[in-house]
Design an enzyme around this catalytic site. Sequence first.
Site, PDB file in Angstrom:
ATOM      1  N   THR A  13       0.823  -1.221   0.000  1.00 51.58           N
ATOM      2  CA  THR A  13       0.000   0.000   0.000  1.00 51.58           C
ATOM      3  C   THR A  13       0.844   1.252   0.000  1.00 51.58           C
ATOM      4  O   THR A  13       0.490   2.258  -0.595  1.00 51.58           O
ATOM      5  CB  THR A  13      -0.939  -0.021   1.225  1.00 51.58           C
ATOM      6  OG1 THR A  13      -1.848  -1.109   1.076  1.00 51.58           O
ATOM      7  CG2 THR A  13      -1.712   1.264   1.374  1.00 51.58           C
ATOM      8  N   THR A  42       1.556  -4.430   4.227  1.00 49.95           N
ATOM      9  CA  THR A  42       1.395  -4.729   5.656  1.00 49.95           C
ATOM     10  C   THR A  42       0.735  -6.089   5.903  1.00 49.95           C
ATOM     11  O   THR A  42       0.875  -6.647   6.974  1.00 49.95           O
ATOM     12  CB  THR A  42       0.536  -3.648   6.338  1.00 49.95           C
ATOM     13  OG1 THR A  42      -0.749  -3.617   5.696  1.00 49.95           O
ATOM     14  CG2 THR A  42       1.215  -2.296   6.258  1.00 49.95           C
ATOM     15  N   ASP A  43       0.026  -6.628   4.888  1.00 54.81           N
ATOM     16  CA  ASP A  43      -0.708  -7.869   5.155  1.00 54.81           C
ATOM     17  C   ASP A  43       0.203  -9.009   5.611  1.00 54.81           C
ATOM     18  O   ASP A  43      -0.143  -9.739   6.539  1.00 54.81           O
ATOM     19  CB  ASP A  43      -1.487  -8.323   3.905  1.00 54.81           C
ATOM     20  CG  ASP A  43      -2.761  -7.516   3.714  1.00 54.81           C
ATOM     21  OD1 ASP A  43      -2.852  -6.406   4.265  1.00 54.81           O
ATOM     22  OD2 ASP A  43      -3.654  -7.996   2.995  1.00 54.81           O
ATOM     23  N   SER A  54       1.573  -7.645  -0.872  1.00 54.69           N
ATOM     24  CA  SER A  54       2.357  -8.593  -0.055  1.00 54.69           C
ATOM     25  C   SER A  54       1.740  -9.982   0.017  1.00 54.69           C
ATOM     26  O   SER A  54       2.442 -10.964   0.240  1.00 54.69           O
ATOM     27  CB  SER A  54       2.555  -8.031   1.348  1.00 54.69           C
ATOM     28  OG  SER A  54       1.355  -8.084   2.093  1.00 54.69           O
TER      29      SER A  54
HETATM   30  N1  ASP Z   1      -3.151  -3.694   2.719  1.00 56.77           N
HETATM   31  C1  ASP Z   1      -1.778  -3.987   2.437  1.00 56.77           C
HETATM   32  C2  ASP Z   1      -0.883  -2.833   2.852  1.00 56.77           C
HETATM   33  O1  ASP Z   1      -1.331  -2.082   3.703  1.00 56.77           O
HETATM   34  C3  ASP Z   1      -1.540  -4.359   1.032  1.00 56.77           C
HETATM   35  C4  ASP Z   1      -0.407  -5.326   0.989  1.00 56.77           C
HETATM   36  O2  ASP Z   1      -0.153  -6.008   2.005  1.00 56.77           O
HETATM   37  O3  ASP Z   1       0.245  -5.428  -0.069  1.00 56.77           O
HETATM   38  O4  ASP Z   1       0.230  -2.721   2.419  1.00 56.77           O
END
Ligand code: ASP
Length: 327
Positions: A12, A89-90, A56
Amino acid sequence: MPRVHLVTTGGTIASRVDPQTGAAVPAVRAEELVAGVPALGRVAEIAVTELCLESSWNLGPDRIAEVARAARALQADPEVTGVVVTHGTDTLEETAFGLDLLLDGDTPVVLTGAMRDASTAGADGPRNLVSAAQVAVAPAARGLGVLVAMNDEIHAARWVMKTHTTALGTFASPGAGPVGAVDGEGVRVFARPARTPRLPLASPEPRVYLVKMASGMDDLLLRALLDARARGVVIEGSGAGNVCGSWEGAIAALVQAGIPVVLSSRCPGGRVTPTYGAPGGGRRLEGLGVIAAGALSGPKARLGLMFALGAGLDAAGLRAYFDRFAG
Ligand code: ASP
């Protein structure tokens, strides 16, 4: 000026909303990411390596090994003060822990990301990037192992997890807490956890699976993994590490077939303990030859098993390795 090497993978923090679909997708290249945060230049000289531009949930242990090889080379470079890895973050907690398993240098390696994409008001990426760079050049961060810097908190790779789907403060270390913080005065480190037991940087064994226990669930998945000759199974049990009593037969069969079964808990905090003796209880699972994963979450225990099997550890070696997480 200290020198920070930024390794980008997407997520993200590097995403924008696609006007055609209205959905956020990774689109911001590494150079643009840095150019968009002028304050970085007041923290360190920045060099970049764009490893990939992915969400991710589409990265995996092979990509973790690739990031580890890049980070290991950077840790060996005397010109590099610290390393920052930007990441979705995932699965950030998994990559952080995987790197913590594989890296043993003292040069800080700090992962960060964002909960709001670059096109959203109040985007948190720029602030997180600056904080991560501050941690990466902080003398107090040296020798701490891999860290996660998000929302002005510093967390250890072994304990950190994403606890909320959308909150800026989503990263927490249940049962342990942050090891430091970033504030207007700079970086504070107030805890120095023991380093994660190291594993050789080998290719991870891919056929390791995670099964989460839920009330009354039968042993179908475990039986399927036995039939499929999986190379390893991690179970997230309830509480201190207990499962449905009906699973005991399948677990015993997996162990007898030479397929290691590692036991974690679905509880975010605390460690598994062989307390209970009813069918499926932790003491009975211990007697079946299940390996306890201490306080590691299921996904992190699975990464540990993948890299341990990839490094050729046998059953005794696996048990000895995971015993080091019992504390
Ligand atoms: N929602 C995730 C982020 O905050 C997207 C990811 O993990 O690529 O990065």
